[in-house]
Design a protein around this motif. Structure first.
Motif, PDB file in Angstrom:
ATOM      1  N   GLU A  62       0.818  -1.212   0.000  1.00 14.10           N
ATOM      2  CA  GLU A  62       0.000   0.000   0.000  1.00 14.10           C
ATOM      3  C   GLU A  62       0.856   1.269   0.000  1.00 14.10           C
ATOM      4  O   GLU A  62       0.445   2.287  -0.566  1.00 14.10           O
ATOM      5  N   ALA A  63       2.015   1.219   0.618  1.00 11.23           N
ATOM      6  CA  ALA A  63       2.717   2.473   0.914  1.00 11.23           C
ATOM      7  C   ALA A  63       4.190   2.498   0.512  1.00 11.23           C
ATOM      8  O   ALA A  63       4.885   3.450   0.840  1.00 11.23           O
ATOM      9  N   ALA A  64       4.673   1.476  -0.188  1.00 15.08           N
ATOM     10  CA  ALA A  64       6.090   1.465  -0.580  1.00 15.08           C
ATOM     11  C   ALA A  64       6.206   1.171  -2.071  1.00 15.08           C
ATOM     12  O   ALA A  64       5.682   0.173  -2.550  1.00 15.08           O
ATOM     13  N   ARG A  65       6.906   2.042  -2.777  1.00 14.24           N
ATOM     14  CA  ARG A  65       7.089   1.889  -4.228  1.00 14.24           C
ATOM     15  C   ARG A  65       8.437   1.258  -4.564  1.00 14.24           C
ATOM     16  O   ARG A  65       8.602   0.694  -5.636  1.00 14.24           O
ATOM     17  N   ASP A  66       9.409   1.379  -3.657  1.00  9.68           N
ATOM     18  CA  ASP A  66      10.764   0.905  -3.925  1.00  9.68           C
ATOM     19  C   ASP A  66      11.445   0.617  -2.588  1.00  9.68           C
ATOM     20  O   ASP A  66      10.836   0.729  -1.515  1.00  9.68           O
ATOM     21  N   ALA A  67      12.728   0.239  -2.659  1.00  5.19           N
ATOM     22  CA  ALA A  67      13.448  -0.123  -1.441  1.00  5.19           C
ATOM     23  C   ALA A  67      13.571   1.048  -0.478  1.00  5.19           C
ATOM     24  O   ALA A  67      13.484   0.870   0.745  1.00  5.19           O
ATOM     25  N   ALA A  68      13.742   2.264  -0.990  1.00  4.30           N
ATOM     26  CA  ALA A  68      13.890   3.430  -0.111  1.00  4.30           C
ATOM     27  C   ALA A  68      12.609   3.702   0.666  1.00  4.30           C
ATOM     28  O   ALA A  68      12.652   3.958   1.875  1.00  4.30           O
ATOM     29  N   SER A  69      11.466   3.648  -0.013  1.00  9.66           N
ATOM     30  CA  SER A  69      10.198   3.900   0.689  1.00  9.66           C
ATOM     31  C   SER A  69       9.854   2.743   1.621  1.00  9.66           C
ATOM     32  O   SER A  69       9.211   2.943   2.657  1.00  9.66           O
ATOM     33  N   ALA A  70      10.302   1.526   1.276  1.00 10.78           N
ATOM     34  CA  ALA A  70      10.096   0.396   2.189  1.00 10.78           C
ATOM     35  C   ALA A  70      10.916   0.577   3.460  1.00 10.78           C
ATOM     36  O   ALA A  70      10.452   0.269   4.567  1.00 10.78           O
ATOM     37  N   ASP A  71      12.140   1.091   3.327  1.00  5.14           N
ATOM     38  CA  ASP A  71      12.964   1.350   4.512  1.00  5.14           C
ATOM     39  C   ASP A  71      12.348   2.442   5.383  1.00  5.14           C
ATOM     40  O   ASP A  71      12.410   2.370   6.621  1.00  5.14           O
ATOM     41  N   LEU A  72      11.755   3.458   4.759  1.00 11.06           N
ATOM     42  CA  LEU A  72      11.097   4.507   5.534  1.00 11.06           C
ATOM     43  C   LEU A  72       9.901   3.931   6.285  1.00 11.06           C
ATOM     44  O   LEU A  72       9.660   4.275   7.455  1.00 11.06           O
ATOM     45  N   PHE A  95      11.452 -19.872   0.657  1.00 10.08           N
ATOM     46  CA  PHE A  95      11.931 -18.543   0.290  1.00 10.08           C
ATOM     47  C   PHE A  95      12.882 -18.012   1.355  1.00 10.08           C
ATOM     48  O   PHE A  95      12.739 -18.328   2.545  1.00 10.08           O
ATOM     49  N   ILE A  96      13.818 -17.177   0.913  1.00 10.51           N
ATOM     50  CA  ILE A  96      14.572 -16.331   1.838  1.00 10.51           C
ATOM     51  C   ILE A  96      14.279 -14.890   1.448  1.00 10.51           C
ATOM     52  O   ILE A  96      14.588 -14.453   0.337  1.00 10.51           O
ATOM     53  N   VAL A  97      13.632 -14.159   2.356  1.00 10.12           N
ATOM     54  CA  VAL A  97      13.310 -12.752   2.108  1.00 10.12           C
ATOM     55  C   VAL A  97      14.554 -11.917   2.400  1.00 10.12           C
ATOM     56  O   VAL A  97      15.129 -12.017   3.488  1.00 10.12           O
ATOM     57  N   HIS A  98      14.959 -11.112   1.428  1.00  9.99           N
ATOM     58  CA  HIS A  98      16.152 -10.286   1.600  1.00  9.99           C
ATOM     59  C   HIS A  98      15.778  -8.801   1.580  1.00  9.99           C
ATOM     60  O   HIS A  98      14.623  -8.435   1.351  1.00  9.99           O
ATOM     61  N   ALA A  99      16.767  -7.952   1.820  1.00  8.73           N
ATOM     62  CA  ALA A  99      16.503  -6.527   1.989  1.00  8.73           C
ATOM     63  C   ALA A  99      16.444  -5.764   0.674  1.00  8.73           C
ATOM     64  O   ALA A  99      16.104  -4.582   0.664  1.00  8.73           O
ATOM     65  N   GLY A 100      16.764  -6.425  -0.435  1.00  9.29           N
ATOM     66  CA  GLY A 100      16.752  -5.744  -1.721  1.00  9.29           C
ATOM     67  C   GLY A 100      15.478  -6.006  -2.497  1.00  9.29           C
ATOM     68  O   GLY A 100      14.422  -6.285  -1.925  1.00  9.29           O
ATOM     69  N   ILE A 134      14.080 -15.099   6.945  1.00  7.28           N
ATOM     70  CA  ILE A 134      14.146 -13.641   6.803  1.00  7.28           C
ATOM     71  C   ILE A 134      15.547 -13.168   7.133  1.00  7.28           C
ATOM     72  O   ILE A 134      16.064 -13.429   8.230  1.00  7.28           O
ATOM     73  N   LYS A 135      16.179 -12.463   6.175  1.00  7.76           N
ATOM     74  CA  LYS A 135      17.551 -11.985   6.354  1.00  7.76           C
ATOM     75  C   LYS A 135      17.645 -10.518   5.945  1.00  7.76           C
ATOM     76  O   LYS A 135      17.245 -10.152   4.848  1.00  7.76           O
ATOM     77  N   ARG A 136      18.199  -9.695   6.809  1.00  3.63           N
ATOM     78  CA  ARG A 136      18.419  -8.285   6.493  1.00  3.63           C
ATOM     79  C   ARG A 136      19.765  -8.167   5.779  1.00  3.63           C
ATOM     80  O   ARG A 136      20.762  -7.681   6.320  1.00  3.63           O
ATOM     81  N   THR A 137      19.796  -8.644   4.531  1.00  6.34           N
ATOM     82  CA  THR A 137      21.013  -8.624   3.745  1.00  6.34           C
ATOM     83  C   THR A 137      20.627  -8.587   2.276  1.00  6.34           C
ATOM     84  O   THR A 137      19.542  -9.029   1.905  1.00  6.34           O
ATOM     85  N   ALA A 138      21.526  -8.071   1.450  1.00  7.21           N
ATOM     86  CA  ALA A 138      21.281  -8.050   0.005  1.00  7.21           C
ATOM     87  C   ALA A 138      21.828  -9.298  -0.671  1.00  7.21           C
ATOM     88  O   ALA A 138      21.580  -9.518  -1.855  1.00  7.21           O
ATOM     89  N   THR A 139      22.581 -10.141   0.067  1.00  6.33           N
ATOM     90  CA  THR A 139      23.139 -11.370  -0.500  1.00  6.33           C
ATOM     91  C   THR A 139      22.776 -12.551   0.392  1.00  6.33           C
ATOM     92  O   THR A 139      23.620 -13.076   1.126  1.00  6.33           O
ATOM     93  N   PRO A 140      21.524 -12.977   0.371  1.00  4.46           N
ATOM     94  CA  PRO A 140      21.076 -14.039   1.283  1.00  4.46           C
ATOM     95  C   PRO A 140      21.618 -15.408   0.875  1.00  4.46           C
ATOM     96  O   PRO A 140      21.880 -15.676  -0.295  1.00  4.46           O
TER      97      PRO A 140
END
Length: 389
Positions: free
Chosen positions: A134-144, A356-361, A331-337
């Motif tokens: 609903e509220a995130a268009r990309d990685a930057a808005s998801a981080d916000l 699945f492994i959910v990553h930060a990218g 779930i991993k807070r990394t760009a290279t899971p």
């Protein structure tokens, strides 16, 4: 105005039932959604926190009977729980669908009160905080969204300082007003300490005895505090998955603060730089991902986590309805899971249909046999039922 997926769910429910209840935390957008649902309809809105509107319901059967042909919206209905008995009689007289839309901030208490009087006459729709679809268009808005959480006023604030101040004020409102309103005599300072302890322990196994010792209360009292925050609903208890394996399984639930922005406000984290360097970052991201995925998952999805005494572990297990099967999600807070030995071991036990492994990218790609790395938005979209409901 950010469009909410719950809009269609509420519309459909009003077409099936005489009464529909929108459940969710304070200030998550229930009233805004109700007014949007009313739209061009002939609708009457009553705020039951207002003395004037409560006075209009002194004779509820007579007053509401004179508005039989419109949608009546009853906000903060938990303030007048005796009204449910009158609603039952009014509904039974006409049996018209789309008669009442009721809003409340204490989910379990409201469901109990309404379920006793309106069984078979009411449908429930949960309004989650704003999520990545609903509220995130990309990685930057998801981080916000991760930093500020999904309460609309917090997410849409002009600055991080304004957002942080909003969340601190919201916490005070819960502590000083909402908790006493539901009949709990707990000192605000005590409950804030308890709430902060849960934030520090985001995603850990519930240990009521340890919490009780830190607060100098009994274990049953600490459990009651957790139940209270779960009912508001601000805390999620994620239960262990009961797999049919001959291994000793963890039996305690994991506890998560449901809104990442409140976790950060309780811990004094004001911006992404602070968050990235804080020990809570990984657990906070895990809770954020879980809430977003459960918000997108179809109705009747069963959720839990899997952990054995020997260390096999999956952060989130979803049993989806129909032919979608069992999903295992790490779930991993990394760009290279990369899958861990513990995840491989758990997959051998569970034999999931998809892993699945959910990553930060962003993006999705295979990383091992039967395991796919995937961004949060992509996995949430994959879970979303056809039609977005």
């Amino acid at each position: 105005m950010i469009p909410r997926r719950a809009f269609l769910a509420v519309q459909r429910a009003l077409g099936r039932q005489a009464a529909v209840a929108i459940l969710g935390p304070r200030q998550v957008g229930k009233t805004t959604l109700a007014h949007e649902i009313a739209g061009d309809l002939d609708a009457l809105y009553l705020d039951l926190e207002s003395r004037r509107d409560r006075a209009r319901l002194a004779e509820p059967t007579l007053f509401l009977g004179s508005h039989e042909d419109c949608l009546v919206i009853l906000d903060e209905i938990h303030r007048v729980p005796e009204l449910f008995q009158d609603l039952r009689g009014i509904i039974d007289q006409s049996r018209r669908t789309g008669r009442f839309l009721v809003l409340g901030s204490a989910s379990m208490d409201l469901m109990r009160q309404s379920g006793e009087s309106l069984a078979g006459r009411i449908e429930y729709v949960e309004l989650h905080a704003l999520d990545v679809l609903e509220a995130a268009r990309d990685a930057a808005s998801a981080d916000l969204l991760w930093l500020r959480g999904g309460f609309p006023d917090s997410l849409l604030a002009s600055t991080n300082d304004d957002s942080f101040a909003y969340r601190r004020n919201l916490i005070r409102t819960y502590l000083e007003r909402d908790v006493p309103q539901f009949g709990f005599r707990i000192a605000a300072e005590t409950l804030e300490r308890f709430w902060t302890m849960l934030a520090h322990g985001q995603g850990t196994l519930l240990n009521a005895s340890t919490l009780a010792v830190s607060l100098s209360v009994s274990a049953p009292t600490a459990t009651a505090y957790v139940n209270l925050l779960a009912d508001l609903p601000l805390v999620r208890r994620l239960t262990p998955w009961r797999a049919n394996v001959r291994k000793r399984l963890v039996k305690s639930p994991k506890v998560y603060m449901r809104d990442s922005g409140l976790v950060h406000a309780l811990l004094g984290i004001e911006d992404l730089h602070q968050l990235a360097g804080h020990p809570i970052a990984g657990a906070s991201w895990e809770g954020f991902v879980i809430e977003n995925l459960l918000a997108a998952a179809p109705p009747r999805t069963q959720a839990g986590f899997y952990r054995t005494a020997r260390g096999a572990e999956v952060d989130l297990v979803l049993q989806l309805p129909g032919a979608n099967g069992l999903w295992a999600i790490e779930i991993k807070r990394t760009a290279t899971p990369a899958p861990t030995k513990e995840f491989h071991s758990a997959r051998e036990d569970l034999e999931p249909d998809r892993s699945f492994i959910v990553h930060a990218g962003e993006g999705r790609y295979p990383i091992a046999h039967g395991i796919e790395a995937i961004g949060l938005r992509d996995l949430a979209a994959a879970l979303l039922p056809a039609g977005g409901g």
